[in-house]
Scaffold this motif. Structure first.
Motif, PDB file in Angstrom:
ATOM      1  N   THR A 465     -20.945  24.242  -3.057  1.00 48.64           N
ATOM      2  CA  THR A 465     -21.973  25.274  -3.077  1.00 48.64           C
ATOM      3  C   THR A 465     -22.672  25.364  -1.728  1.00 48.64           C
ATOM      4  O   THR A 465     -22.890  26.455  -1.187  1.00 48.64           O
ATOM      5  N   LEU A 470     -17.888  28.874  -3.214  1.00 50.74           N
ATOM      6  CA  LEU A 470     -18.462  29.044  -4.552  1.00 50.74           C
ATOM      7  C   LEU A 470     -17.419  28.976  -5.660  1.00 50.74           C
ATOM      8  O   LEU A 470     -17.684  28.436  -6.736  1.00 50.74           O
ATOM      9  N   ASN A 493     -26.382  24.802 -12.448  1.00 49.91           N
ATOM     10  CA  ASN A 493     -25.568  25.003 -11.245  1.00 49.91           C
ATOM     11  C   ASN A 493     -24.413  25.968 -11.498  1.00 49.91           C
ATOM     12  O   ASN A 493     -24.048  26.764 -10.623  1.00 49.91           O
ATOM     13  N   ASN A 497     -24.068  29.463  -9.414  1.00 48.71           N
ATOM     14  CA  ASN A 497     -22.892  29.761  -8.596  1.00 48.71           C
ATOM     15  C   ASN A 497     -22.207  31.051  -9.054  1.00 48.71           C
ATOM     16  O   ASN A 497     -21.810  31.887  -8.230  1.00 48.71           O
TER      17      ASN A 497
END
Length: 814
Positions: A465, A470, A493, A497
């Motif tokens: 990240t 990504l 997370n 993303n």
């Protein structure tokens, strides 16, 4: 072997004390040569060496056949063959076999006494008594030298000088090659030096010279084979022990332990039952049976057997520890604590008890106590040092965030457990986290590559990240979630993303969905609010009517919430985070066409950070929108002095130069922007806008074509603008192709639908099909009034720059 309870011998963990005090004598040739140099007649020793082997067999046979009865013939004269008692005594004395302690100590002392009492043989010379007495004295000297050598070796062993001790025992064995004590003590030295092969040779020499020397030799030999990893040979040695000594409890216990290690539970069960049959009060036997039943999966029976062992011997610490382990597995933590506490009362430095006490503290989330117990276990017990180091590393990594210390723990664990894959992976994981904390992201990513432990996916996803990978980040986080599906941080997370990926692809609706899910996890982070506001601003493109102000209000609300979180939660805020919220507010004001408020917000930001190139560029954009072109050129030029590689700056300054009529400067700036970003579709698209505005239609079409090619035919604005150029060049068919591509990307684009419909009417008019053209025009006029378009215009979609802020509206009269 350390927990064997030896009833008739020394404890097995005191291996240096196993060998009894026993000496044998030898007729070493070097020794006799030194005796000759000191006056002993050589022909005496010549006769001794000739008869040595025969005399050895004779004495061994007499001892086996007659036993103590042979003492009756000593001191008497044999009239049949004329041999004197002295000859018989000498004949026996010359024997070179290693026998029992009693025979050597008692028989030889009696022989010495008889030598002084017997009369010379009738056939012997009168001087015969002299060499016999002298030989006795030399033998006594030899015995004294052997004794002194063994004592000196023992003192060196007590001082842990094992290598020097082996040299001393080697000298002793030169004097007496069959000295079992020297072999035993040297074997102990070799075991201490981890030279098991040499130890085995010495122990086998003992069994070869005197199988009855000490039955613990078998256990020591088995121990050596066990250390070498040869469990089959270790079991074979203990089998020999039980065959020769059927009541040897310790051999059965040791063999049962080895069978447990090999998972031969049936054989272990038989051995431990034999132990209890031989001694029903043997606690170790019940403890061994408990281990067997635990191996069978019968924890209830195992608990009963451990309790029976403790009942027999309330100091049976192994039984306490094993019972505590079962109670730990059954989550009976108070009972497990009681057993472990009693173990540590009996043996304060007991390594396994310290280890399991640390694990108990870990289960009860007493992390500081867990670290203390496990640290002590590492020092006290080599057998659990690897596991204790591993658990220490996990606590310090996952609970205390002490990454440097955890790396040292995992490094020690991997050294102590070289075949343990998890220890190696966690060591690399800890190293990667340390590098991550120092900002060395590329190196950290290399450490994380190839790791399969669950936390590795999480940290590798986080690193991807940071580095902007990504898609890779989403893959790793998804793997981590498969192992911990309810982990809120992982879910957060993942949605962040996916939201950023959608945002970069201009898929604002999906981006808003993911950022909203991240907000719903209630982790009190400002980022999902900031990014959702960004997506809401991006969603304004193409929105009309009442929905547009609603989106602006929602974006401003998200930014206000982000500001509150930053003020309350971040004691030492990251300036980039704090700056981004007012920056986003200024963007929202700009999109809402509140240019004065946007300019005021940016001025406040620049008062705190006057050399922020991006803020200067944004203020230049606002000045350009307010038609303050000179001020805009000044701000953008200042931004370029600070950050010459700022691609958008050349583009916007070129636009201002064009609007001021300075076309040469305008084209120079656009050329620089293309040179800085030749593969950026947005740059080529905006160069096309400049060329279109200047009336240079063929070059504008070429620039739009570059933008479309670089975006894989998905650049909405470039397609629309090229269609306009083609219409003005009267290339209706090519323009229709571009409109169709636009509708493939955005099927619900009303502007494109209307413009394509009107364009089809023009085609019908060119073909003189006026009736169908009129029908189509009436249809699209109804569509126009239904959806609120201004009559007589074809409206192009809104074009935005990289920050989705600058809106340009152009119309084409139909």
């Amino acid at each position: 072997m350390a927990h064997l309870s030896v009833s008739d011998g020394p404890a097995q963990n005191e291996i240096s004390d196993i060998a009894p005090k026993m000496f044998t004598f030898s007729s070493d040739e070097n020794f006799y040569e030194s005796m000759i140099e000191n006056g002993v007649p050589k022909d005496f020793f010549d006769h001794f060496f000739d008869q040595e082997e025969q005399n050895s067999r004779y004495l061994h046979q007499r001892y086996d056949d007659e036993g103590d009865d042979e003492q009756d013939s000593e001191g008497e004269y044999d009239e049949e063959d004329g041999s004197s008692i002295s000859d018989i005594v000498l004949d026996r004395f010359n024997s070179d076999v290693s026998i029992t302690d009693e025979f050597v100590d008692d028989q030889r002392l009696r022989l010495y006494e008889q030598l002084d009492q017997v009369a010379p043989s009738p056939r012997a010379n009168s001087s015969m008594s002299y060499p016999i007495m002298e030989y006795s004295r030399y033998v006594n000297n030899e015995r004294q030298m052997v004794e002194e050598g063994c004592e000196r070796g023992s003192r060196l062993m007590a001082q842990h000088e094992y290598k020097a001790a082996t040299s001393v025992f080697a000298e002793v064995l030169k004097l007496d090659p069959k000295c079992c004590e020297a072999y035993m003590q040297r074997a102990v030295c070799y075991i201490s030096l981890k030279q098991e092969d040499k130890a085995i040779q010495d122990l086998e020499a003992i069994l070869r010279h005197n199988p009855h020397f000490n039955r613990n030799v078998y256990i020591m030999t088995a121990l050596c084979f066990k250390r070498k990893g040869d469990l089959v040979s270790a079991v074979r040695q203990l089998l020999r022990a039980t065959q020769r000594h059927p009541n040897f409890l310790e051999a059965y216990i040791a063999r049962g332990e080895l069978y447990l290690k090999q998972n031969h539970l049936d054989k272990a069960l038989q051995d431990f039952r034999t132990v209890i049959q031989l001694n029903p009060r043997n606690a170790t036997g019940y403890r061994g049976l408990g281990d067997v039943f635990r191996g069978f999966g019968s924890t209830t029976d195992a608990l009963k057997l451990y309790s029976q062992a403790i009942l027999i011997d309330n100091s049976a610490i192994d039984a306490y520890v094993r019972r505590a382990v079962i109670r730990l597995d059954q989550e009976e933590y108070h009972l497990a604590h009681a057993d472990l506490s009693e173990t540590l009362r009996l043996a304060p430095n007991h390594g396994p008890a310290l280890f399991h006490m640390g694990m108990l503290a870990l289960k009860e989330q007493r992390y500081v106590e867990a670290v203390e117990y496990l640290s002590e276990s590492v020092e006290m017990n080599p057998s659990t040092s690897g596991l204790a180091s591993f658990e220490l590393g996990r606590i310090r990594m996952e609970r205390m965030q002490e990454y440097d210390q955890s790396f040292n723990d995992f490094k020690r664990a991997s050294l102590l457990m070289p075949k343990d894959k998890r220890a190696r992976h966690y060591k690399m994981l800890a190293m990667g986290i340390c590098l991550l904390a120092r900002g060395e992201f590329e190196k950290a990513l290399k450490c994380f590559q190839g790791l399969t432990v669950a936390p590795a996916y999480q940290y590798r996803g986080y690193t991807h990240t940071i580095l902007g990978n990504l898609q890779d980040a989403v893959k790793d986080i998804t793997k981590a979630l498969s192992k911990s599906p309810k982990n809120k941080k992982l879910l957060y997370n993942q949605h962040m993303n996916k939201g950023i990926i959608a945002l970069n692809s201009a898929d604002f609706e999906n981006a808003i969905i993911h950022f909203t899910k991240a907000v719903d996890l209630q982790l009190d982070h400002p980022y999902p609010f900031i990014f959702r506001a960004t997506a809401l601003v991006g969603l304004l493109d193409g929105r009309r009517g009442q929905s547009k102000p609603k989106l602006l209000d929602d974006a401003m609300e998200d930014l206000n919430i982000a500001s509150i979180i930053l003020q309350e939660e971040y004691d030492q805020p990251d300036m980039s985070i704090h700056t981004s919220v007012p920056h986003m507010k200024s963007i929202v004001c700009y999109v809402a066409k509140k240019f004065g408020a946007a300019l005021t917000a940016v001025d406040q930001l620049l008062s705190r950070d006057a050399r922020n190139a991006r803020l200067l560029l944004f203020r230049g954009k606002i000045q350009c929108t307010l038609q303050r072109y000179e001020e805009a050129i000044h701000d953008i030029s200042e931004a370029l002095k600070i950050m010459p590689e700022l691609k958008d700056a050349y583009l916007y300054r070129g636009r201002c130069e064009f609007l001021l009529g300075r076309l040469d400067n305008a084209f120079l700036d656009h050329q620089k922007s293309v040179m800085l970003a030749p593969d950026a579709p947005a740059i080529h698209s905006q160069v096309g806008d400049l060329l279109l505005a200047s009336g240079n239609l063929p070059e504008a079409v070429e620039s739009y074509g570059n933008a479309i090619r670089l975006s894989a035919n998905k650049h909405h604005h470039a397609l629309y603008q090229r269609a306009k150029c083609l219409i003005r060049q009267n290339q209706i068919e090519k323009a229709m192709v571009d409109f169709n591509r636009i509708l493939e990307i955005k099927p619900a684009d009303r502007s494109c639908l209307f413009d394509r419909g009107v364009l089809s009417c023009l085609q019908l008019i060119q073909k003189s099909d006026f009736y169908r053209a009129l029908v189509q025009l009436n249809k699209w006029l109804a569509f126009l009034f239904e959806h609120g378009f201004r009559s007589g215009t074809v409206t192009s979609p809104t074009h935005s720059d990289s920050n989705k802020t600058n809106k340009e509206h152009t119309t084409t009269t139909t």
